[in-house]
Design a protein around this motif. Structure first.
Motif, mmCIF file in Angstrom:
data_model
loop_
_atom_site.group_PDB
_atom_site.id
_atom_site.type_symbol
_atom_site.label_atom_id
_atom_site.label_comp_id
_atom_site.label_asym_id
_atom_site.label_seq_id
_atom_site.Cartn_x
_atom_site.Cartn_y
_atom_site.Cartn_z
ATOM 1 N N GLY A 185 0.816 -1.202 0.000
ATOM 2 C CA GLY A 185 0.000 0.000 0.000
ATOM 3 C C GLY A 185 0.847 1.248 0.000
ATOM 4 O O GLY A 185 1.998 1.237 0.449
ATOM 5 N N ILE A 186 0.268 2.302 -0.526
ATOM 6 C CA ILE A 186 0.859 3.625 -0.435
ATOM 7 C C ILE A 186 -0.177 4.520 0.216
ATOM 8 O O ILE A 186 -1.367 4.431 -0.070
ATOM 9 N N HIS A 187 0.283 5.348 1.138
ATOM 10 C CA HIS A 187 -0.635 6.131 1.956
ATOM 11 C C HIS A 187 -0.050 7.508 2.207
ATOM 12 O O HIS A 187 1.079 7.627 2.662
ATOM 13 N N ASN A 188 -0.816 8.538 1.887
ATOM 14 C CA ASN A 188 -0.355 9.909 2.105
ATOM 15 C C ASN A 188 -1.171 10.600 3.199
ATOM 16 O O ASN A 188 -1.436 11.786 3.122
ATOM 17 N N MET A 189 -1.554 9.874 4.187
ATOM 18 C CA MET A 189 -2.397 10.291 5.306
ATOM 19 C C MET A 189 -3.843 10.516 4.863
ATOM 20 O O MET A 189 -4.754 10.185 5.586
ATOM 21 N N LYS A 190 -4.042 11.054 3.682
ATOM 22 C CA LYS A 190 -5.396 11.313 3.194
ATOM 23 C C LYS A 190 -6.043 10.027 2.678
ATOM 24 O O LYS A 190 -7.134 9.663 3.077
ATOM 25 N N TYR A 191 -5.366 9.379 1.759
ATOM 26 C CA TYR A 191 -5.905 8.186 1.083
ATOM 27 C C TYR A 191 -4.889 7.064 1.129
ATOM 28 O O TYR A 191 -3.694 7.294 1.232
ATOM 29 N N LEU A 192 -5.395 5.837 0.989
ATOM 30 C CA LEU A 192 -4.535 4.668 0.962
ATOM 31 C C LEU A 192 -4.931 3.819 -0.236
ATOM 32 O O LEU A 192 -6.100 3.497 -0.414
ATOM 33 N N MET A 193 -3.956 3.501 -1.071
ATOM 34 C CA MET A 193 -4.180 2.664 -2.249
ATOM 35 C C MET A 193 -3.445 1.354 -2.027
ATOM 36 O O MET A 193 -2.273 1.349 -1.641
ATOM 37 N N ILE A 194 -4.144 0.247 -2.262
ATOM 38 C CA ILE A 194 -3.544 -1.067 -2.056
ATOM 39 C C ILE A 194 -3.429 -1.789 -3.393
ATOM 40 O O ILE A 194 -4.353 -1.775 -4.203
ATOM 41 N N PHE A 195 -2.285 -2.422 -3.598
ATOM 42 C CA PHE A 195 -1.994 -3.182 -4.811
ATOM 43 C C PHE A 195 -1.749 -4.632 -4.429
ATOM 44 O O PHE A 195 -1.266 -4.923 -3.346
ATOM 45 N N ARG A 196 -2.060 -5.539 -5.348
ATOM 46 C CA ARG A 196 -1.787 -6.962 -5.124
ATOM 47 C C ARG A 196 -0.956 -7.494 -6.281
ATOM 48 O O ARG A 196 -1.021 -6.995 -7.398
ATOM 49 N N TYR A 197 -0.201 -8.521 -5.969
ATOM 50 C CA TYR A 197 0.652 -9.151 -6.963
ATOM 51 C C TYR A 197 -0.146 -10.202 -7.714
ATOM 52 O O TYR A 197 -0.856 -11.004 -7.122
ATOM 53 N N VAL A 198 -0.040 -10.187 -9.039
ATOM 54 C CA VAL A 198 -0.637 -11.228 -9.875
ATOM 55 C C VAL A 198 0.469 -11.827 -10.725
ATOM 56 O O VAL A 198 1.339 -11.117 -11.207
#
Length: 185
Positions: A89-102
């Motif tokens: 995940g990447i998080h800038n305090m405001k939002y968090l985006m999560i990625f998964r490995y395929v």
């Protein structure tokens, strides 16, 4: 004199709240575990198993910053190879985006694929949109809101519930608007 807030201050608060909220959902978190790739900010666990690394930045750093993705993916790749972790995940305090490995790049493309062209081929977002955590914050000085603001805690709990659904392979709920749009197609 008060200490100046830093990313580390926020990460410490965030981990504390994840432990508080996540315990009933079987989530836990730790901070600053050193790897060969560097030091990820948060290692998230579910049912005692490491499932994700999260790189945290200040609100001024946009989620689509290519350097942020490179840094987070470097940690994620180490954890994937060494411990089987398939989320970051990447998080800038405001939002968090999560990625998964395929293993093989899925044919399906999400909106983020078009907005964020720097994501590596084998890492795909689990959602078209980032999860709001503290969307109203403007600076690192507001870092304590994660542990004091009711809406922030609710946002984090919603993220953990969605993440639990993904980890357990459950179908995510879709809104009535999406269902209506699909009927028209």
């Amino acid at each position: 004199m008060a200490e100046k807030p830093t990313e580390m201050s926020y990460v410490t608060e965030l981990v504390s709240v994840i432990k508080e909220i996540g315990s009933k959902l079987e989530f836990n978190a730790d901070t600053y575990l050193r790897t060969r790739a560097g030091v990820p900010d948060i290692v998230l666990t579910y049912k005692g198993r490491e499932i994700a690394v999260i790189e945290v930045k200040t609100p001024e750093i946009p989620l689509n910053d290519p350097d942020l993705h490179k840094q987070a993916m470097r940690y994620a790749e180490w954890y994937r190879r060494e411990k089987g972790v398939e989320l970051y995940g990447i998080h800038n305090m405001k939002y968090l985006m999560i990625f998964r490995y395929v293993k093989e790049r899925e044919k399906h493309k999400t909106l983020m694929d078009y907005i964020q062209a720097t994501v590596e081929d084998n890492w795909v977002p689990i959602s078209d949109f980032p999860y709001p955590i503290l969307p109203w914050v403007r600076s690192i000085e507001e870092y304590k809101a994660i542990s004091t603001h009711k809406q922030a805690k609710e946002n984090l709990e919603q993220l953990l519930l969605k993440l639990k659904e993904v980890l357990e392979g459950k179908v995510l709920d879709i809104s009535s608007e999406v269902i209506s749009a699909l009927r028209v197609l």
